[in-house]
Each structure stands twice: as structure tokens, then as C-alpha cells.
Scaffold this active site. Sequence first.
Site, PDB file in Angstrom:
ATOM      1  N   ASP A   1      16.774  -7.351   9.315  1.00  0.00           N
ATOM      2  CA  ASP A   1      16.141  -6.546   8.268  1.00  0.00           C
ATOM      3  C   ASP A   1      17.063  -6.345   7.073  1.00  0.00           C
ATOM      4  OD1 ASP A   1      17.847  -4.581   9.200  1.00  0.00           O
ATOM      5  OD2 ASP A   1      16.290  -3.175   9.811  1.00  0.00           O
TER       6      ASP A   1
ATOM      7  N   HIS B   1      11.162   3.377   3.373  1.00  0.00           N
ATOM      8  CA  HIS B   1       9.796   2.858   3.187  1.00  0.00           C
ATOM      9  C   HIS B   1       9.061   2.842   4.521  1.00  0.00           C
ATOM     10  CE1 HIS B   1      11.492  -0.906   4.762  1.00  0.00           C
ATOM     11  NE2 HIS B   1      12.469  -0.717   3.924  1.00  0.00           N
TER      12      HIS B   1
ATOM     13  N   HIS C   1      18.237   2.577  14.703  1.00  0.00           N
ATOM     14  CA  HIS C   1      17.165   1.836  14.033  1.00  0.00           C
ATOM     15  C   HIS C   1      16.980   0.421  14.615  1.00  0.00           C
ATOM     16  CE1 HIS C   1      14.463   1.077  10.663  1.00  0.00           C
ATOM     17  NE2 HIS C   1      15.110  -0.042  10.396  1.00  0.00           N
TER      18      HIS C   1
ATOM     19  N   SER D   1      -6.619  -9.300   3.499  1.00  0.00           N
ATOM     20  CA  SER D   1      -6.704  -7.861   3.734  1.00  0.00           C
ATOM     21  C   SER D   1      -7.644  -7.190   2.727  1.00  0.00           C
ATOM     22  CB  SER D   1      -5.312  -7.237   3.663  1.00  0.00           C
ATOM     23  OG  SER D   1      -4.677  -7.592   2.460  1.00  0.00           O
TER      24      SER D   1
ATOM     25  N   ARG E   1      -1.348 -20.019   7.633  1.00  0.00           N
ATOM     26  CA  ARG E   1      -0.810 -18.899   8.436  1.00  0.00           C
ATOM     27  C   ARG E   1      -1.976 -18.382   9.279  1.00  0.00           C
ATOM     28  NH1 ARG E   1      -0.670 -13.921   6.541  1.00  0.00           N
ATOM     29  NH2 ARG E   1      -0.872 -14.616   4.396  1.00  0.00           N
TER      30      ARG E   1
END
Length: 558
Positions: free
Chosen positions: A153, A12, A130, A522, A490
Site C-alpha cells: 500500500d 481515506h 494496519h 459502477s 477485467r
Amino acid sequence: MITLGINYSQMHDSSACIMRDGEVLFAVAEERLSRTKHDARFPELAIRACLDFAQVRPEEIDFICQGWSVPRTAYLHDLKCFATGRQPVNPRALLNSTRHFVSMWHQRSGENRFHRLFGPTKRSFRFVDHHLAHAISTYAFSGFDNAAVLVLDGRGAWEATSLWHGRNGFLDHVWTIPWPNSLGLFYAQFTDYLGFQAYSDEWKVMGLAPYGEPSVNLREFIIPDDSPYRVATHRLLGKDSAPTAGIEARLGPRRIPESEIDARHKNVAFAVQDSCEGAMLTLARAAVEKTGCRNLCLAGGVALNSKANGKILSEGLVDRIFVQPAASDDGVCLGAALAPYMDSGGKLPVRKMRHAYLGPEIPEEEIEKTLRTYKVRATRASDPAQTAAQLLADGKILGWVQGRMEFGPRALGSRSILADPRDPEMNAKVNNAVKFREWWRPFAPSLLAEVASEYLESATDSPFMILTAQVKPEKRSIIPSVTHVDGSARPQTVERDVNPLYWRLIHEFGARTGVPVVMNTSFNLRGEPIVCTPTDAIRTFFSSGMDALVMGNFVVEK
Ligand SMILES: [Fe+2]
């Protein structure tokens, strides 16, 4: 030295960035250009945009660095997990693992693809581990000389969580917890169980959590406080190919997507978030203890958990915290592009990242041309900040498109939908009419950095909306639409010299209302990437209940 960084893990968030002498010139995720959310394809459009912006020909690039390397050990690690029962053998997992093995050879085909699309380069491709790329992407942009660096992650080629120690530009590996003992996997499985999309909709679980109560015990799935933490993967995945069968066997049926949210779902969300916070606090403690350092850098998709990040800071576990704003895999290109600086024991260039406005800019002529093409009637504003502030004060919901697009998942005043945070109904209005998203998801405030301590309990620099803070009790009723049910927010603290136009908009709104705070979300519709071009903005504007659009100096009103 010119370096091109790429994230292309085939999972992704493909992305690319270009740097000159260690300074980021441009960065963009493929999804913003291709309009496919979380686009995982080879980032051809993003690379083209990087080269165009920097006016660089492929043969001028010194290093092309991809933040994903698949060592043979990764596949062997997976096989070992299957053999020892730590990872139940199910067709999906086996397929994934085999795909990773095969992609060792595909790496070369990616390189060939680059050469086919963009021509010859000075040097060959370079594959960067990574987690190392994630670690560089936060440490090198933190401005800290000395820092503990945690990467959290879903999974890298074989890693789940890793600790690094950054000192004076050098970055040393401390330890790695291998996949599948993964906080990202834990959160993703429960995101799926709650009827949302795993590795994409974790925000929804985080937003839902405060509506729940502490009545669900998840200790058979995760022990968050057994340093560092333990995820019982075999229980999470179950014994067949149904992704959440293990959870369903213990907690009941999975929620059907889009169905009603009931008390049980809220309580599970509460427990998931609480466990994740517990594990992240345990990791932060371990990181400080191991490195002796009270500056903390975070990256990796789990580091987008702004609630847990805020808690690490508010509980006093560290003195300062920096979270890479593109903490998920899109930000990996930033770390990969800097990896060549570590060659032969070299130092990383460490700079403080003050903003994330690294994407494409729209020239005024292009806005005008697009408005003309679509026959959209617009007026010109002599001062877009004043015009926008007045529209907001009049209760309008506003599309705001200015300057260079943000890199990372948050809109920070370049591609934003803005509204009046004082109106207690505004949350519902924007959710229902514009974003078409779930009722419980909170909206965030942008406020002048100068007034942060008036509104927030722990006023800290928060330019990237990635740390949650408590709103002061006496201010909660003043900005109700950006205060979550648990009193948190936030925030984005906006500094005048970083984004003068956005700062002035908020200041002008404050001059009219006495509240220098705006609601900022957004500029996109549910399930779509944030708008990039004037065409994206116009299409989204007319597909939603927004009242006005201020794009460059142009104002469109319905
Ligand atoms: Fe990652």
C-alpha cells in the site's frame, strides 16, 4: 463472539463491519452513506448501519477493533528518514508525520467518541497494526490453508510492503519494507504528475498505460527488479514543497488537470505501469521463494492494480491467487475484526469469500415509497432479469439496483450500470453520456462463469473484477466495448448460485443475442461514490443519459 471492525486512519476510506463468530454479517464504507468520496472521517454512519443490520446493541459487542495503530516508533522512523535524507524535509511531509505522532493520543479520543456516540461497551478499543489487518483481510477470506500473503500500500503507520505466511489458520510475519520505500507512493506521485488525484485516480494511469510506448526510462525513480525493489523517494519528492518537483526536474512540467493528453503523458503512464508490474512480479517471486508456497494472497491499495495481478497469474509465478476485493483501506475493517481470534496464539477462521454483497439492502416498500415521493412513473416487472435483458438487447443503457450493495470499489451486479458489449460505440456512449469520464478508461465485462473459457485466454475464477485477462482474439470483435486497446479485459465471472438474479439477466441476454456477456460499470457519476439508496439511484439516473432503471421489481424508462 461479536466483533466490530473499523478502518479509521484519518487518511481515506473509513469503513466498518460487524461479524458474529468470525462470519461477516455486514460491511460498508462511510462514503456510501455520507456521499463524500473516500470519506476519511470517523465512520459513525457505517457503525450505525452495522449495529442496525445485526440488531446488536453496543454493550453486546465483544471487541471493537480499529485497523490502525500508531506506535511511537512510527514517528521516530519518520524522523530518521528526514535525518538520513531518505525523506527530504518538506513542510507537508513533516506536518503529516507530526499529525501521526499526535494521533497516538487521538486514538483515545476516537475511542471516547465511540462511547459518546454509541454508549458503553463490554471492552475497550483495540488497535490493530494496519498491515496485519490488511494481511488478515486477504488470507482469512482466501479459502487457502497455506498461502504467501503480500500487503502493498501507500503506507501504514510506518510500513510500505510486508510479507506474511498463512498456514492452517495461523499467520506469521516474514518481513516488512518500511515507508517511504513504497510502491503506492511511487504510483501516487506519478498519478499527481499526470494531472490526476493521487491515492484515488491510479485507475486512470493504469487505463492510459496501454496507449503509450516504452520510451520513458524511470530507473532513476524506481529499480523494480532489485529484489525486492527500490524507490528513490528523494528524487520523487524533490527538495521543496511542490509535490512532484523531483519528477518535473527530470521529465518536464506536470500535466495541468483536465488538459489534453499527449504522447508524452501516455508514455509516462506506460512506464509507471510497467515499473509497478515489474516490482510486483519481483515481490511475488520473492514471496513464493521465501514461503515455499504457490498460493498468493494480496491486499493493500496497490493490489487493486488488476493488470499486475493478472500478470502474476498468467506468467505462472503462482498457481492460485486471491485478491481481497476491498483491497484498499476500506477492507482493513475486515481484518481488524478478526484479529482477536489470534489472541494467545489462536487460529483465524479461514473461509473462501465468494461474494462481496455485504452492504445495505433496499426493501421493496422503500423503493415504492421513494418513487412516489419523487413522482416518478414506474411499472412493475414480473421478472426483472427478463425485462432488463430485453432492454439491453434493444441497446438501452440501464441502471440496475438489486439486493445488497457491494463492499469494495467495484460494482458487481448490485449497483451497476449495464449496457450491450457488442456495440463498438457503447464505450464512448457510456463514457460521454453517463459516466462523464475520460475517453481512455476501459469498461469491464460480466460474463457467465460457464463461458469464461470461451472468451478469455486464461479462464480463471474472477468474481471481483480484480484480475485482468486477455480476451481471445476471435472474440475481441464480438465484445469490442469491453475489450481494452491491448486486448485485455477485467472480467467478473458470475456464478449461478452466488448471484442467481444477475446470472439469469446475463443468461437471458445471451439467449436473445448469442453473447452471454454484459458491460458492467459502477452506478455513479464521475467523482461520486456508488449509489446506495433509491434516492441516490433516482438522482443519478436523472442526472445522466441512462435510458432505463430497474430497481427491485420496478422499471423506470425515460
Ligand atoms: Fe493501507
